[in-house]
Scaffold this motif. Structure first.
Motif, PDB file in Angstrom:
ATOM      1  N   ARG A   1      43.622  37.536  30.175  1.00  0.00           N
ATOM      2  CA  ARG A   1      43.595  37.487  28.717  1.00  0.00           C
ATOM      3  C   ARG A   1      43.993  38.865  28.197  1.00  0.00           C
ATOM      4  O   ARG A   1      43.777  39.895  28.860  1.00  0.00           O
ATOM      5  N   GLN A   2      44.628  38.861  27.021  1.00  0.00           N
ATOM      6  CA  GLN A   2      45.132  40.107  26.454  1.00  0.00           C
ATOM      7  C   GLN A   2      44.597  40.263  25.042  1.00  0.00           C
ATOM      8  O   GLN A   2      44.811  39.381  24.201  1.00  0.00           O
ATOM      9  N   ASP A   3      43.904  41.357  24.801  1.00  0.00           N
ATOM     10  CA  ASP A   3      43.299  41.611  23.502  1.00  0.00           C
ATOM     11  C   ASP A   3      43.679  43.001  23.014  1.00  0.00           C
ATOM     12  O   ASP A   3      43.765  43.938  23.822  1.00  0.00           O
ATOM     13  N   PRO A   4      43.884  43.167  21.709  1.00  0.00           N
ATOM     14  CA  PRO A   4      44.235  44.485  21.159  1.00  0.00           C
ATOM     15  C   PRO A   4      43.200  45.533  21.553  1.00  0.00           C
ATOM     16  O   PRO A   4      41.999  45.323  21.430  1.00  0.00           O
ATOM     17  N   GLY A   5      43.706  46.648  22.043  1.00  0.00           N
ATOM     18  CA  GLY A   5      42.820  47.752  22.415  1.00  0.00           C
ATOM     19  C   GLY A   5      42.199  47.633  23.791  1.00  0.00           C
ATOM     20  O   GLY A   5      41.694  48.606  24.341  1.00  0.00           O
ATOM     21  N   LEU A   6      42.242  46.437  24.371  1.00  0.00           N
ATOM     22  CA  LEU A   6      41.632  46.221  25.693  1.00  0.00           C
ATOM     23  C   LEU A   6      42.672  45.964  26.769  1.00  0.00           C
ATOM     24  O   LEU A   6      42.386  46.028  27.957  1.00  0.00           O
ATOM     25  N   GLY A   7      43.889  45.628  26.353  1.00  0.00           N
ATOM     26  CA  GLY A   7      44.951  45.381  27.326  1.00  0.00           C
ATOM     27  C   GLY A   7      44.767  44.062  28.047  1.00  0.00           C
ATOM     28  O   GLY A   7      44.078  43.160  27.590  1.00  0.00           O
ATOM     29  N   LEU A   8      45.416  43.969  29.202  1.00  0.00           N
ATOM     30  CA  LEU A   8      45.314  42.760  30.031  1.00  0.00           C
ATOM     31  C   LEU A   8      44.111  42.865  30.949  1.00  0.00           C
ATOM     32  O   LEU A   8      43.921  43.873  31.616  1.00  0.00           O
ATOM     33  N   ARG A   9      43.333  41.804  30.992  1.00  0.00           N
ATOM     34  CA  ARG A   9      42.172  41.772  31.885  1.00  0.00           C
ATOM     35  C   ARG A   9      42.242  40.504  32.733  1.00  0.00           C
ATOM     36  O   ARG A   9      42.496  39.418  32.210  1.00  0.00           O
ATOM     37  N   LEU A  10      41.972  40.681  34.020  1.00  0.00           N
ATOM     38  CA  LEU A  10      42.078  39.593  34.975  1.00  0.00           C
ATOM     39  C   LEU A  10      40.839  38.701  34.915  1.00  0.00           C
ATOM     40  O   LEU A  10      39.720  39.189  35.067  1.00  0.00           O
ATOM     41  N   ILE A  11      41.052  37.401  34.736  1.00  0.00           N
ATOM     42  CA  ILE A  11      39.932  36.465  34.630  1.00  0.00           C
ATOM     43  C   ILE A  11      39.638  35.844  36.007  1.00  0.00           C
ATOM     44  O   ILE A  11      38.525  35.940  36.518  1.00  0.00           O
ATOM     45  N   TYR A  12      40.628  35.193  36.571  1.00  0.00           N
ATOM     46  CA  TYR A  12      40.527  34.565  37.891  1.00  0.00           C
ATOM     47  C   TYR A  12      41.888  34.645  38.560  1.00  0.00           C
ATOM     48  O   TYR A  12      42.916  34.739  37.898  1.00  0.00           O
ATOM     49  N   PHE A  13      41.881  34.550  39.884  1.00  0.00           N
ATOM     50  CA  PHE A  13      43.128  34.417  40.608  1.00  0.00           C
ATOM     51  C   PHE A  13      42.934  33.505  41.813  1.00  0.00           C
ATOM     52  O   PHE A  13      41.799  33.198  42.206  1.00  0.00           O
ATOM     53  N   SER A  14      44.056  33.090  42.379  1.00  0.00           N
ATOM     54  CA  SER A  14      44.018  32.157  43.504  1.00  0.00           C
ATOM     55  C   SER A  14      45.102  32.527  44.501  1.00  0.00           C
ATOM     56  O   SER A  14      46.247  32.766  44.109  1.00  0.00           O
ATOM     57  N   TYR A  15      44.753  32.561  45.781  1.00  0.00           N
ATOM     58  CA  TYR A  15      45.717  32.885  46.822  1.00  0.00           C
ATOM     59  C   TYR A  15      46.101  31.678  47.666  1.00  0.00           C
ATOM     60  O   TYR A  15      46.861  31.799  48.622  1.00  0.00           O
ATOM     61  N   ASP A  16      45.582  30.535  47.319  1.00  0.00           N
ATOM     62  CA  ASP A  16      45.952  29.342  48.078  1.00  0.00           C
ATOM     63  C   ASP A  16      45.388  28.131  47.346  1.00  0.00           C
ATOM     64  O   ASP A  16      44.502  28.262  46.487  1.00  0.00           O
ATOM     65  N   VAL A  17      45.885  26.975  47.730  1.00  0.00           N
ATOM     66  CA  VAL A  17      45.369  25.744  47.123  1.00  0.00           C
ATOM     67  C   VAL A  17      43.867  25.650  47.363  1.00  0.00           C
ATOM     68  O   VAL A  17      43.379  25.965  48.445  1.00  0.00           O
ATOM     69  N   LYS A  18      43.154  25.242  46.341  1.00  0.00           N
ATOM     70  CA  LYS A  18      41.704  25.054  46.360  1.00  0.00           C
ATOM     71  C   LYS A  18      40.933  26.357  46.587  1.00  0.00           C
ATOM     72  O   LYS A  18      39.726  26.338  46.821  1.00  0.00           O
ATOM     73  N   MET A  19      41.622  27.467  46.495  1.00  0.00           N
ATOM     74  CA  MET A  19      40.969  28.764  46.666  1.00  0.00           C
ATOM     75  C   MET A  19      40.948  29.484  45.324  1.00  0.00           C
ATOM     76  O   MET A  19      41.916  29.415  44.564  1.00  0.00           O
ATOM     77  N   LYS A  20      39.852  30.184  45.025  1.00  0.00           N
ATOM     78  CA  LYS A  20      39.779  30.940  43.777  1.00  0.00           C
ATOM     79  C   LYS A  20      38.924  32.178  43.995  1.00  0.00           C
ATOM     80  O   LYS A  20      38.012  32.170  44.804  1.00  0.00           O
ATOM     81  N   GLU A  21      39.240  33.203  43.255  1.00  0.00           N
ATOM     82  CA  GLU A  21      38.472  34.441  43.295  1.00  0.00           C
ATOM     83  C   GLU A  21      38.226  34.915  41.873  1.00  0.00           C
ATOM     84  O   GLU A  21      39.125  34.822  41.028  1.00  0.00           O
ATOM     85  N   LYS A  22      37.047  35.451  41.606  1.00  0.00           N
ATOM     86  CA  LYS A  22      36.749  35.980  40.291  1.00  0.00           C
ATOM     87  C   LYS A  22      37.477  37.296  40.076  1.00  0.00           C
ATOM     88  O   LYS A  22      37.595  38.114  40.984  1.00  0.00           O
ATOM     89  N   GLY A  23      37.949  37.456  38.852  1.00  0.00           N
ATOM     90  CA  GLY A  23      38.545  38.718  38.456  1.00  0.00           C
ATOM     91  C   GLY A  23      37.512  39.609  37.797  1.00  0.00           C
ATOM     92  O   GLY A  23      36.335  39.580  38.158  1.00  0.00           O
ATOM     93  N   ASP A  24      37.932  40.353  36.802  1.00  0.00           N
ATOM     94  CA  ASP A  24      37.039  41.303  36.145  1.00  0.00           C
ATOM     95  C   ASP A  24      36.142  40.669  35.076  1.00  0.00           C
ATOM     96  O   ASP A  24      35.054  41.166  34.800  1.00  0.00           O
TER      97      ASP A  24
END
Lengths: 113, 113
Positions: B36-59
């Motif tokens: 998500r991108q917000d004024p003054g805060l820049g881009l912040r990572l929410i979640y990411f995935s490195y494979d099908v059915k896989m997920k990792e929490k971001g910041d």
């Protein structure tokens, strides 16, 4: 955590003038990416730098990574209205053992006719 | 060229609704990301995935979940939308491994009323 500081925050230049945007990292950079974003749109990948002293060019945009790999600069020669936008630098970091990017807050460039 | 498509450019939802943001990439990339991108805060990572059915929490994963049932599709879910989730949401994808640039979609500007 690694932080990226971009300077200046915003810049207004006259068409035809040269300009430089800087990106300074709190830690050694192992992969540095430059992106351009038009207001309200997604990011467009410009260039990636990995090695200290590396320099890459695309049309009138040149990016360098310094020898110590803690600072990168983006230089635009003979700016045009099409260069206007927000320029962001991003750096490779490890997040939960995986490779992700952290970004600077961006530099807004306006090019006046 | 890499194509990352986000289902909506603009979306307006009400507080408490369950909201789905969809992202599809056509380059067989292993990795997918939500920011998500917000004024003054820049881009912040929410979640990411490195494979099908896989997920990792971001910041900033609180209030969000994700789903990756197929390699090309990565969905961001706001379980119960709140006004502080009004933002620009950006999806990205990249090849596996290090030093791979992320390619971004055009973004979804989400307003929660």
């Amino acid at each position: 955590s690694q932080e990226l500081e971009q300077s200046p925050q915003s810049l207004i230049v006259q068409e035809g003038k040269n300009l430089t945007i800087n990106c300074t990292s709190s830690k050694t950079l192992y992969g540095l990416y430059w992106y351009k974003q038009k207001y309200g749109e997604g990011l467009i990948f410009l260039m990636m730098l990995q090695k200290g002293g590396e320099e890459k060019s695309h049309e009138k945009i040149t990016a360098k990574l310094d020898e110590k790999k803690q600072q990168s600069s983006l230089h635009i020669t003979a700016s045009q209205p099409s260069h206007a936008g927000i320029y962001l630098c991003g750096a490779d970091i490890r997040h939960s053992g995986y490779s992700t990017l952290t970004f600077g807050k961006g530099t807004m460039l306006l090019v006046s006719p | 060229d890499v194509k990352v498509t986000q289902s909506s450019r603009y979306l307006v939802k009400r507080t408490g609704e369950k909201v789905f943001l969809e992202c599809v990439q056509d380059m067989d990339h292993e990795n997918m990301f939500w920011y998500r991108q917000d004024p003054g805060l820049g881009l912040r990572l929410i979640y990411f995935s490195y494979d099908v059915k896989m997920k990792e929490k971001g910041d900033i994963p609180e209030g969000y979940s994700v789903s990756r049932e197929k390699k090309e599709r990565f969905s961001l879910i706001l379980e119960s939308a709140s006004t502080n989730q009004t933002s620009m949401y950006l999806c990205a994808s990249s090849l596996g491994g290090i030093n791979q640039p992320q390619h971004f979609g055009d973004g979804t500007r989400l307003s929660i009323l």
